[in-house]
Design a protein around this motif. Structure first.
Motif, PDB file in Angstrom:
ATOM      1  N   PRO A 269       0.792  -1.237   0.000  1.00  0.00           N
ATOM      2  CA  PRO A 269       0.000   0.000   0.000  1.00  0.00           C
ATOM      3  C   PRO A 269       0.821   1.283   0.000  1.00  0.00           C
ATOM      4  O   PRO A 269       0.335   2.320  -0.453  1.00  0.00           O
ATOM      5  N   LEU A 270       2.060   1.236   0.484  1.00  0.00           N
ATOM      6  CA  LEU A 270       2.868   2.451   0.489  1.00  0.00           C
ATOM      7  C   LEU A 270       3.215   2.920  -0.920  1.00  0.00           C
ATOM      8  O   LEU A 270       3.624   4.064  -1.112  1.00  0.00           O
ATOM      9  N   LEU A 271       3.038   2.053  -1.914  1.00  0.00           N
ATOM     10  CA  LEU A 271       3.393   2.405  -3.285  1.00  0.00           C
ATOM     11  C   LEU A 271       2.190   2.815  -4.124  1.00  0.00           C
ATOM     12  O   LEU A 271       2.332   3.073  -5.314  1.00  0.00           O
ATOM     13  N   ILE A 272       0.994   2.869  -3.527  1.00  0.00           N
ATOM     14  CA  ILE A 272      -0.188   3.294  -4.274  1.00  0.00           C
ATOM     15  C   ILE A 272      -0.959   4.324  -3.453  1.00  0.00           C
ATOM     16  O   ILE A 272      -0.905   4.335  -2.232  1.00  0.00           O
ATOM     17  N   ASP A 273      -1.672   5.206  -4.149  1.00  0.00           N
ATOM     18  CA  ASP A 273      -2.412   6.275  -3.477  1.00  0.00           C
ATOM     19  C   ASP A 273      -3.912   6.228  -3.721  1.00  0.00           C
ATOM     20  O   ASP A 273      -4.669   6.838  -2.976  1.00  0.00           O
ATOM     21  N   SER A 274      -4.350   5.549  -4.770  1.00  0.00           N
ATOM     22  CA  SER A 274      -5.782   5.522  -5.061  1.00  0.00           C
ATOM     23  C   SER A 274      -6.125   4.231  -5.780  1.00  0.00           C
ATOM     24  O   SER A 274      -5.256   3.543  -6.329  1.00  0.00           O
ATOM     25  N   VAL A 275      -7.418   3.910  -5.770  1.00  0.00           N
ATOM     26  CA  VAL A 275      -7.871   2.641  -6.320  1.00  0.00           C
ATOM     27  C   VAL A 275      -9.163   2.859  -7.098  1.00  0.00           C
ATOM     28  O   VAL A 275      -9.991   3.701  -6.739  1.00  0.00           O
ATOM     29  N   TRP A 276      -9.305   2.136  -8.210  1.00  0.00           N
ATOM     30  CA  TRP A 276     -10.552   2.126  -8.973  1.00  0.00           C
ATOM     31  C   TRP A 276     -11.043   0.682  -9.037  1.00  0.00           C
ATOM     32  O   TRP A 276     -10.307  -0.209  -9.466  1.00  0.00           O
ATOM     33  N   LEU A 277     -12.279   0.453  -8.580  1.00  0.00           N
ATOM     34  CA  LEU A 277     -12.802  -0.900  -8.428  1.00  0.00           C
ATOM     35  C   LEU A 277     -11.827  -1.711  -7.577  1.00  0.00           C
ATOM     36  O   LEU A 277     -11.543  -1.349  -6.451  1.00  0.00           O
ATOM     37  N   ASN A 278     -11.274  -2.792  -8.114  1.00  0.00           N
ATOM     38  CA  ASN A 278     -10.356  -3.633  -7.346  1.00  0.00           C
ATOM     39  C   ASN A 278      -8.906  -3.489  -7.790  1.00  0.00           C
ATOM     40  O   ASN A 278      -8.076  -4.341  -7.501  1.00  0.00           O
ATOM     41  N   GLU A 279      -8.591  -2.395  -8.491  1.00  0.00           N
ATOM     42  CA  GLU A 279      -7.246  -2.202  -9.022  1.00  0.00           C
ATOM     43  C   GLU A 279      -6.706  -0.836  -8.606  1.00  0.00           C
ATOM     44  O   GLU A 279      -7.440   0.157  -8.632  1.00  0.00           O
ATOM     45  N   PRO A 280      -5.421  -0.747  -8.248  1.00  0.00           N
ATOM     46  CA  PRO A 280      -4.825   0.570  -8.004  1.00  0.00           C
ATOM     47  C   PRO A 280      -4.842   1.409  -9.274  1.00  0.00           C
ATOM     48  O   PRO A 280      -4.670   0.887 -10.382  1.00  0.00           O
ATOM     49  N   VAL A 281      -5.065   2.716  -9.115  1.00  0.00           N
ATOM     50  CA  VAL A 281      -5.012   3.617 -10.260  1.00  0.00           C
ATOM     51  C   VAL A 281      -3.583   3.701 -10.776  1.00  0.00           C
ATOM     52  O   VAL A 281      -3.328   3.699 -11.978  1.00  0.00           O
ATOM     53  N   GLU A 282      -2.620   3.789  -9.843  1.00  0.00           N
ATOM     54  CA  GLU A 282      -1.219   3.765 -10.239  1.00  0.00           C
ATOM     55  C   GLU A 282      -0.848   2.350 -10.667  1.00  0.00           C
ATOM     56  O   GLU A 282      -1.413   1.375 -10.192  1.00  0.00           O
ATOM     57  N   ARG A 283       0.109   2.233 -11.540  1.00  0.00           N
ATOM     58  CA  ARG A 283       0.551   0.914 -11.989  1.00  0.00           C
ATOM     59  C   ARG A 283       2.033   0.739 -11.690  1.00  0.00           C
ATOM     60  O   ARG A 283       2.893   0.854 -12.566  1.00  0.00           O
ATOM     61  N   PRO A 284       2.387   0.486 -10.432  1.00  0.00           N
ATOM     62  CA  PRO A 284       3.794   0.231 -10.108  1.00  0.00           C
ATOM     63  C   PRO A 284       4.239  -1.106 -10.686  1.00  0.00           C
ATOM     64  O   PRO A 284       3.426  -1.890 -11.182  1.00  0.00           O
ATOM     65  N   PHE A 285       5.537  -1.359 -10.627  1.00  0.00           N
ATOM     66  CA  PHE A 285       6.044  -2.640 -11.109  1.00  0.00           C
ATOM     67  C   PHE A 285       5.295  -3.779 -10.425  1.00  0.00           C
ATOM     68  O   PHE A 285       4.970  -3.715  -9.253  1.00  0.00           O
ATOM     69  N   LYS A 286       5.029  -4.840 -11.182  1.00  0.00           N
ATOM     70  CA  LYS A 286       4.265  -5.935 -10.597  1.00  0.00           C
ATOM     71  C   LYS A 286       4.872  -7.288 -10.939  1.00  0.00           C
ATOM     72  O   LYS A 286       5.573  -7.457 -11.941  1.00  0.00           O
ATOM     73  N   LEU A 287       4.598  -8.231 -10.068  1.00  0.00           N
ATOM     74  CA  LEU A 287       4.946  -9.624 -10.289  1.00  0.00           C
ATOM     75  C   LEU A 287       3.690 -10.378 -10.685  1.00  0.00           C
ATOM     76  O   LEU A 287       2.604 -10.082 -10.200  1.00  0.00           O
ATOM     77  N   LYS A 288       3.829 -11.350 -11.548  1.00  0.00           N
ATOM     78  CA  LYS A 288       2.704 -12.208 -11.906  1.00  0.00           C
ATOM     79  C   LYS A 288       2.914 -13.581 -11.300  1.00  0.00           C
ATOM     80  O   LYS A 288       3.992 -14.153 -11.377  1.00  0.00           O
ATOM     81  N   ARG A 289       1.849 -14.075 -10.701  1.00  0.00           N
ATOM     82  CA  ARG A 289       1.941 -15.371 -10.031  1.00  0.00           C
ATOM     83  C   ARG A 289       1.071 -16.375 -10.758  1.00  0.00           C
ATOM     84  O   ARG A 289      -0.072 -16.079 -11.086  1.00  0.00           O
TER      85      ARG A 289
END
Length: 277
Positions: A257-277
């Motif tokens: 959560p420290l890397l995001i500031d807002s959310v739309w539906l179930n996704e953060p508005v910001e798109r920081p680097f992500k891992l896929k599992r």
């Protein structure tokens, strides 16, 4: 949670959380969540905040972000940020030449491994799903945040049951603009509920996820949520999202959560680097 006192009734205050000196990155910030009609265009208008104490007052525009990216629904979610001085200050918002006081609460400060943010309990949500989630998530070290907006008698009984459980918070979801239904808010209030949840817990939770009531997240490799997700994130300090798919193939995320500031539906508005599992 209340409607701001303005003649046009075009801005509704949902919540505000204050991060004090001990919160590091968010020190002395207040995070605010609003609902507004889509045509009010508050993301392009100025919302003036008045910060005051016993000796001085300061007026300044609030940084406002519209979390809802479309105009399909009648009401949209807005988020704003205000920074206070070291001493606590009174906070007011100037709306359409009217001044409305803002009551901000201290953000959650209890260390939590995983917070599960959920949509308001409303409409076709089954009480069995809520009760199952309330027992499962605390079992693995999670904390369940719920929002209650239902007048059916069986749900009032459920609410009393939930209040007795550990690892769950129950917050009333308000009536606003004279409405008792959530039909005109985006997907029954998912975005505004998740925005409130993120603001409340982003400084205390190691991880936050945003799930529907028909979904259940269970650790696969370890016996706790923290161990499960820390295992993926530990060597990736700049990664903010862990993406996985539920049984229906729908993409879901666990966030830092420290890397995001807002959310739309179930996704953060910001798109920081992500891992896929």
């Amino acid at each position: 949670m209340k409607e701001l006192d303005s003649d046009e009734k075009d801005l509704f205050f949902v919540s505000a959380y204050y991060y004090g000196n001990e919160y590091g990155f968010y020190e002395n910030q207040v995070s605010l969540t609003f609902i507004a009609p889509r045509d009010a265009n508050w993301d392009r208008r100025k919302i003036i905040v008045i910060k005051s104490n016993d000796t001085s007052a300061v007026l300044e525009p609030m940084k406002v972000h519209r979390a809802t990216p479309h105009n399909v629904c009648r009401f949209v979610t807005l988020q704003g940020t205000v920074t206070l001085r070291n001493d606590l200050m009174d906070l007011e918002v100037l709306v359409n030449k009217n001044i409305a006081p803002i009551r901000y609460l201290p953000a959650d400060n209890k260390q939590r491994d995983l917070v599960v943010c959920t949509p308001p309990i409303y409409g076709n949500v089954r009480w069995q799903s809520v009760l199952l989630a309330a027992h499962v998530y605390p079992r693995f070290g999670g904390h369940l945040q719920t929002y209650f907006s239902n007048s059916k008698p069986e749900f009032y009984e459920l609410l009393e049951e939930l209040k007795r459980l550990k690892g769950i918070s129950v917050t009333p979801f308000p009536h606003f603009f004279g409405n008792t239904k959530l039909d005109e808010i985006e997907f029954g209030g998912i975005t505004v509920a998740n925005a409130d949840c993120l603001s409340k817990y982003k400084s205390s939770a190691s991880f936050i996820t945003f799930l529907e009531w028909n979904e259940l997240l269970i650790p696969k490799t370890f016996d706790s949520y923290f161990s499960e997700f820390a295992n993926y994130f530990e060597s990736e300090i700049f990664v903010g999202l862990l993406e996985f798919r539920n049984a229906n193939g729908t993409s879901k995320v666990v966030t830092r959560p420290l890397l995001i500031d807002s959310v739309w539906l179930n996704e953060p508005v910001e798109r920081p680097f992500k891992l896929k599992r």
